[in-house]
Design an enzyme around this catalytic site. Structure first.
Site, PDB file in Angstrom:
ATOM      1  N   THR A   1       1.343 -16.096 -12.887  1.00  0.00           N
ATOM      2  CA  THR A   1       1.811 -16.876 -11.741  1.00  0.00           C
ATOM      3  C   THR A   1       3.264 -17.272 -11.993  1.00  0.00           C
ATOM      4  OG1 THR A   1       0.943 -18.906 -12.691  1.00  0.00           O
ATOM      5  CG2 THR A   1      -0.510 -17.743 -11.194  1.00  0.00           C
TER       6      THR A   1
ATOM      7  N   LYS B   1       6.194 -13.490 -12.710  1.00  0.00           N
ATOM      8  CA  LYS B   1       5.858 -12.216 -12.059  1.00  0.00           C
ATOM      9  C   LYS B   1       6.947 -11.147 -12.166  1.00  0.00           C
ATOM     10  CE  LYS B   1       2.622 -14.137  -8.707  1.00  0.00           C
ATOM     11  NZ  LYS B   1       2.161 -14.126  -7.313  1.00  0.00           N
TER      12      LYS B   1
ATOM     13  N   ASP C   1      -1.313  -8.938  -5.080  1.00  0.00           N
ATOM     14  CA  ASP C   1      -1.031  -9.895  -4.001  1.00  0.00           C
ATOM     15  C   ASP C   1      -1.061  -9.222  -2.624  1.00  0.00           C
ATOM     16  OD1 ASP C   1      -0.761 -12.171  -5.559  1.00  0.00           O
ATOM     17  OD2 ASP C   1       1.361 -11.832  -5.935  1.00  0.00           O
TER      18      ASP C   1
ATOM     19  N   GLY D   1      11.228 -14.449  -0.454  1.00  0.00           N
ATOM     20  CA  GLY D   1      11.186 -14.573  -1.918  1.00  0.00           C
ATOM     21  C   GLY D   1      10.253 -13.524  -2.502  1.00  0.00           C
ATOM     22  N   GLY D   2       9.713 -13.823  -3.674  1.00  0.00           N
ATOM     23  CA  GLY D   2       8.828 -12.887  -4.366  1.00  0.00           C
ATOM     24  C   GLY D   2       7.558 -12.616  -3.574  1.00  0.00           C
TER      25      GLY D   2
ATOM     26  N   GLY E   1      -4.690 -19.043   3.544  1.00  0.00           N
ATOM     27  CA  GLY E   1      -4.223 -18.494   2.271  1.00  0.00           C
ATOM     28  C   GLY E   1      -5.363 -18.372   1.267  1.00  0.00           C
TER      29      GLY E   1
HETATM   30  P1  ATR Z   1       7.991 -17.152  -4.225  1.00  0.00           P
HETATM   31  O1  ATR Z   1       8.145 -16.306  -5.440  1.00  0.00           O
HETATM   32  O2  ATR Z   1       6.774 -18.065  -4.287  1.00  0.00           O
HETATM   33  O3  ATR Z   1       8.051 -16.384  -2.960  1.00  0.00           O
HETATM   34  P2  ATR Z   1      10.758 -17.929  -3.992  1.00  0.00           P
HETATM   35  O4  ATR Z   1      11.111 -16.574  -4.489  1.00  0.00           O
HETATM   36  O5  ATR Z   1      11.467 -19.106  -4.557  1.00  0.00           O
HETATM   37  O6  ATR Z   1       9.201 -18.201  -4.250  1.00  0.00           O
HETATM   38  O7  ATR Z   1      10.879 -17.924  -2.389  1.00  0.00           O
HETATM   39  C1  ATR Z   1      10.650 -19.032  -1.647  1.00  0.00           C
HETATM   40  C2  ATR Z   1      10.831 -18.737  -0.157  1.00  0.00           C
HETATM   41  O8  ATR Z   1      10.629 -19.964   0.531  1.00  0.00           O
HETATM   42  C3  ATR Z   1      12.217 -18.246   0.249  1.00  0.00           C
HETATM   43  O9  ATR Z   1      12.109 -17.451   1.401  1.00  0.00           O
HETATM   44  C4  ATR Z   1      12.935 -19.559   0.575  1.00  0.00           C
HETATM   45  O10 ATR Z   1      14.032 -19.425   1.456  1.00  0.00           O
HETATM   46  P3  ATR Z   1      15.522 -19.061   0.876  1.00  0.00           P
HETATM   47  O11 ATR Z   1      15.523 -17.571   0.664  1.00  0.00           O
HETATM   48  O12 ATR Z   1      16.429 -19.492   1.956  1.00  0.00           O
HETATM   49  O13 ATR Z   1      15.677 -19.855  -0.393  1.00  0.00           O
HETATM   50  C5  ATR Z   1      11.823 -20.284   1.277  1.00  0.00           C
HETATM   51  N1  ATR Z   1      12.014 -21.738   1.288  1.00  0.00           N
HETATM   52  C6  ATR Z   1      11.805 -22.601   0.255  1.00  0.00           C
HETATM   53  N2  ATR Z   1      12.060 -23.865   0.653  1.00  0.00           N
HETATM   54  C7  ATR Z   1      12.434 -23.795   1.960  1.00  0.00           C
HETATM   55  C8  ATR Z   1      12.805 -24.773   2.932  1.00  0.00           C
HETATM   56  N3  ATR Z   1      12.839 -26.077   2.656  1.00  0.00           N
HETATM   57  N4  ATR Z   1      13.100 -24.335   4.188  1.00  0.00           N
HETATM   58  C9  ATR Z   1      13.069 -23.022   4.497  1.00  0.00           C
HETATM   59  N5  ATR Z   1      12.725 -22.050   3.611  1.00  0.00           N
HETATM   60  C10 ATR Z   1      12.412 -22.438   2.366  1.00  0.00           C
END
Ligand code: ATR
Length: 280
Positions: free
Chosen positions: A69, A73, A109, A134-135, A240
């Protein structure tokens, strides 16, 4: 639980890892499917700078399966002997299988997205609005594109959305794009709305319509604000928890070779969530 010298170890790793439901779900399941004493499931807090040593320990201790987790990853990939083609394309490994000291990385996933969606809709040809870049979003993008869906990505940071589009194709836009309302399916892969900030949603309710299916990759809470908004206007939702169940069934198959009945996992997940709530 009867641990013997033959017992094989599986574990979840993360930093933090204490929220992992793996031990409370899978040890009971081993007992239910006749694997008591054959496997044991643990959770280990591993820091990013400890990953290399951890992977050596996996080989020395002959640990059979590792579920990765946040934040491992991506980083863990450089220490593995082999990476499955799909995990390579997604750019993330959430499952590692140890076959006699050869470590191979997989990603399950995306299966957690495809299986629950396919139960209610044919993904092929559907317009999918993926929220987030994101990921987790990369696994969703693979799930959509490999099943013939029409991908659009909406994200706070456009640059991040474009990176995924470069790899998977499709269009991108901001979180307030009116095009979101035209999608057949909305999938949230941001962390917005996750416990404890359960009153937040990544998009406005006005961007949803009653014909849509709204899937949230967040599993705590089971019903996010985004999904409450969707249900308010009459749209269908997928929790989810479904993603959690199906990606886990695939991990279980990789580690043990056994195909779990989804009802077993569903029941065990409900029990683990209830125990967790009581423990709070
Ligand atoms: P994960 O691996 O769990 O996907 P991550 O790579 O940190 O985590 O990605 C988080 C996602 O949530 C991204 O799309 C992020 O947007 P940004 O690319 O602009 O950073 C989004 N995200 C996180 N907090 C946010 C917020 N407060 N409002 C809008 N988008 C958010």
């Amino acid at each position: 639980m009867k641990i013997t010298t033959e017992t094989q170890i599986c574990m979840a790793i993360g930093d933090p890892v204490k929220q992992s439901l793996g031990p409370s779900i899978y040890n009971d399941i081993y007992a239910q499917v006749g694997l008591d004493g054959k496997y044991v499931y643990l959770a280990c807090n591993i820091k990013v700078d400890e990953l290399k040593d951890f992977i050596n320990a996996v080989k020395v201790l002959n640990i059979r399966g590792i579920s990765c987790t946040v934040p491992h990853k991506g980083e863990v990939m450089k220490y593995l002997d082999e990476i499955d083609e799909v995990a390579q394309k997604i750019g993330a490994v959430n499952s590692i299988v140890n076959d006699n000291g050869q470590l191979k990385g997989y990603n399950t996933d995306w299966i957690g997205i495809v299986k629950p969606l396919s139960k209610v809709v044919d993904i092929s040809g559907k317009r999918i609005a993926l929220i987030g870049a994101g990921g987790a979003a990369r696994a969703v993008a693979y799930a959509v594109v490999s099943n013939g869906g029409n991908l659009s990505i909406y994200n706070r940071t456009q640059e991040n959305a474009k990176k995924i589009i470069d790899d998977f194709g499709g269009k991108s836009g901001p979180l307030d794009s009116p095009d979101i309302a035209k999608a057949d399916i909305i999938i949230n892969a941001t962390s917005v709305g996750m416990h404890p900030e359960t009153d937040k949603s990544p998009i406005s309710k006005s961007l949803m319509n009653p014909e849509q299916i709204v899937f949230d990759a967040i599993h705590t809470p089971a019903l996010t604000q985004l999904q409450k908004d969707a249900q308010d206007i009459g749209a269908k939702t997928i929790s989810g928890r479904e993603m959690f169940i199906y990606q886990g069934i695939e991990q279980f198959r990789l580690y043990t070779g056994i195909e779990l009945d989804e009802q077993i996992v569903r029941k065990q997940l409900e029990k683990a969530m209830a125990d967790k709530t009581h423990a709070r």
